[in-house]
Scaffold this motif. Structure first.
Motif, mmCIF file in Angstrom:
data_model
loop_
_atom_site.group_PDB
_atom_site.id
_atom_site.type_symbol
_atom_site.label_atom_id
_atom_site.label_comp_id
_atom_site.label_asym_id
_atom_site.label_seq_id
_atom_site.Cartn_x
_atom_site.Cartn_y
_atom_site.Cartn_z
ATOM 1 N N ALA A 186 0.804 -1.220 0.000
ATOM 2 C CA ALA A 186 0.000 0.000 0.000
ATOM 3 C C ALA A 186 0.840 1.276 0.000
ATOM 4 N N SER A 187 2.167 1.127 -0.089
ATOM 5 C CA SER A 187 3.023 2.312 -0.187
ATOM 6 C C SER A 187 3.200 2.741 -1.641
ATOM 7 N N GLN A 188 2.710 1.910 -2.571
ATOM 8 C CA GLN A 188 2.831 2.206 -3.994
ATOM 9 C C GLN A 188 1.766 3.213 -4.442
ATOM 10 N N SER A 189 1.780 3.544 -5.719
ATOM 11 C CA SER A 189 0.803 4.485 -6.271
ATOM 12 C C SER A 189 -0.594 3.889 -6.196
ATOM 13 N N LEU A 190 -1.595 4.750 -6.273
ATOM 14 C CA LEU A 190 -2.980 4.294 -6.207
ATOM 15 C C LEU A 190 -3.284 3.292 -7.315
ATOM 16 N N SER A 191 -2.769 3.538 -8.509
ATOM 17 C CA SER A 191 -3.026 2.626 -9.626
ATOM 18 C C SER A 191 -2.391 1.262 -9.385
ATOM 19 N N SER A 192 -1.194 1.249 -8.791
ATOM 20 C CA SER A 192 -0.518 -0.016 -8.494
ATOM 21 C C SER A 192 -1.275 -0.792 -7.431
ATOM 22 N N VAL A 193 -1.737 -0.110 -6.398
ATOM 23 C CA VAL A 193 -2.509 -0.766 -5.340
ATOM 24 C C VAL A 193 -3.792 -1.350 -5.914
ATOM 25 N N SER A 194 -4.454 -0.595 -6.783
ATOM 26 C CA SER A 194 -5.697 -1.069 -7.404
ATOM 27 C C SER A 194 -5.449 -2.315 -8.246
ATOM 28 N N GLU A 195 -4.347 -2.338 -8.989
ATOM 29 C CA GLU A 195 -4.022 -3.499 -9.811
ATOM 30 C C GLU A 195 -3.810 -4.745 -8.950
ATOM 31 N N GLN A 196 -3.116 -4.575 -7.827
ATOM 32 C CA GLN A 196 -2.874 -5.701 -6.925
ATOM 33 C C GLN A 196 -4.192 -6.235 -6.366
ATOM 34 N N ILE A 197 -5.084 -5.333 -5.999
ATOM 35 C CA ILE A 197 -6.375 -5.731 -5.434
ATOM 36 C C ILE A 197 -7.220 -6.461 -6.473
ATOM 37 N N ILE A 198 -7.301 -5.900 -7.671
ATOM 38 C CA ILE A 198 -8.129 -6.489 -8.723
ATOM 39 C C ILE A 198 -7.622 -7.872 -9.121
ATOM 40 N N SER A 199 -6.319 -8.051 -9.151
ATOM 41 C CA SER A 199 -5.748 -9.365 -9.472
ATOM 42 C C SER A 199 -6.198 -10.410 -8.462
ATOM 43 N N THR A 200 -6.203 -10.038 -7.189
ATOM 44 C CA THR A 200 -6.649 -10.948 -6.139
ATOM 45 C C THR A 200 -8.135 -11.251 -6.274
ATOM 46 N N LEU A 201 -8.927 -10.226 -6.564
ATOM 47 C CA LEU A 201 -10.375 -10.408 -6.706
ATOM 48 C C LEU A 201 -10.720 -11.281 -7.908
ATOM 49 N N ASP A 202 -10.008 -11.114 -9.002
ATOM 50 C CA ASP A 202 -10.264 -11.934 -10.193
ATOM 51 C C ASP A 202 -10.061 -13.418 -9.881
ATOM 52 N N ALA A 203 -9.013 -13.715 -9.118
ATOM 53 C CA ALA A 203 -8.743 -15.108 -8.757
ATOM 54 C C ALA A 203 -9.836 -15.650 -7.850
ATOM 55 N N LEU A 204 -10.318 -14.831 -6.929
ATOM 56 C CA LEU A 204 -11.385 -15.252 -6.020
ATOM 57 C C LEU A 204 -12.682 -15.493 -6.768
#
Length: 212
Positions: A186-204
């Protein structure tokens, strides 16, 4: 088949509120029914207990008092909001859940893990999150964000040493359950954080569709 249960964890100022907005947008784009809730809180009674827990006060709050109040709020939350939603195939997004108890009341405050495990068995049972997003950020950055808030609560005002224990505790939780707890930088840019979250959600979502 039931809805999916996602919790968000992290120290103070880790950006959970922003992450929740990202999750909400993703769920809406997929046409998935969901509710957003929080701990402590989530129901009228649980919110009253939350106010008791977080209020700044001159009286020292005993560690056991804090722990039992947390689980009292959680019991109400589980029975009145979380379980009914999951049974109706509605996804539940919770700002904090059981990991916060193990970290704040357990690892950071030195609480008895056996008591925590017993309370969790009684109150939560098998209804654990399907996925937990741990928003990890260095303590200095998190506290800098907290300093910009208008109303700091009792936990915000804890010592830096306490907050360092919290961060270490969450990372320890993640290392013990890597399949469930996904670390988001969560120290990264907002776009990077969003990408990490969406990747996890897609797998779920893929695992959820396989169960339909």
């Amino acid at each position: 088949m039931t809805g999916k249960f996602i919790s968000l964890e992290g120290g103070e100022g880790s950006g959970k509120s922003t992450a929740i907005e990202c999750i909400k947008a993703w769920l809406e784009s997929k046409g998935i029914d969901f509710i957003v809730t929080r701990e402590p809180g989530g129901t009228a009674l649980a919110e009253d207990i939350r106010a008791l827990i977080l209020a700044s006060r001159d009286e020292t709050v005993d560690d056991m008092t804090e722990l039992l109040l947390m689980f009292a709020a959680r019991a109400q939350h589980m029975s009145q909001k979380i379980r009914p939603a999951l049974k109706n195939n509605i996804w539940v997004i919770s700002d904090r859940f059981i990991d916060s108890s193990f970290v704040y009341q357990g690892k950071a405050r030195g609480g008895d893990l056996e008591i925590l495990n017993t309370l969790t068995k009684w109150v939560v049972g098998d209804d654990r999150p399907d996925a937990t997003l741990l928003l990890d950020v260095p303590v200095a950055i998190g506290l800098e964000r907290v300093a910009q808030r208008k109303n700091a609560d009792r936990l915000d005002k804890e010592s830096i040493v306490f907050h360092e224990k919290v961060r270490a505790g969450f990372l320890e939780q993640a290392s013990s359950e890597p399949e469930r707890i996904k670390i988001i930088d969560a120290s990264q840019s907002l776009s990077s954080v969003s990408e990490q979250i969406i990747s996890t959600l897609d797998a779920l979502k893929s695992t959820w569709e396989e169960s339909i």
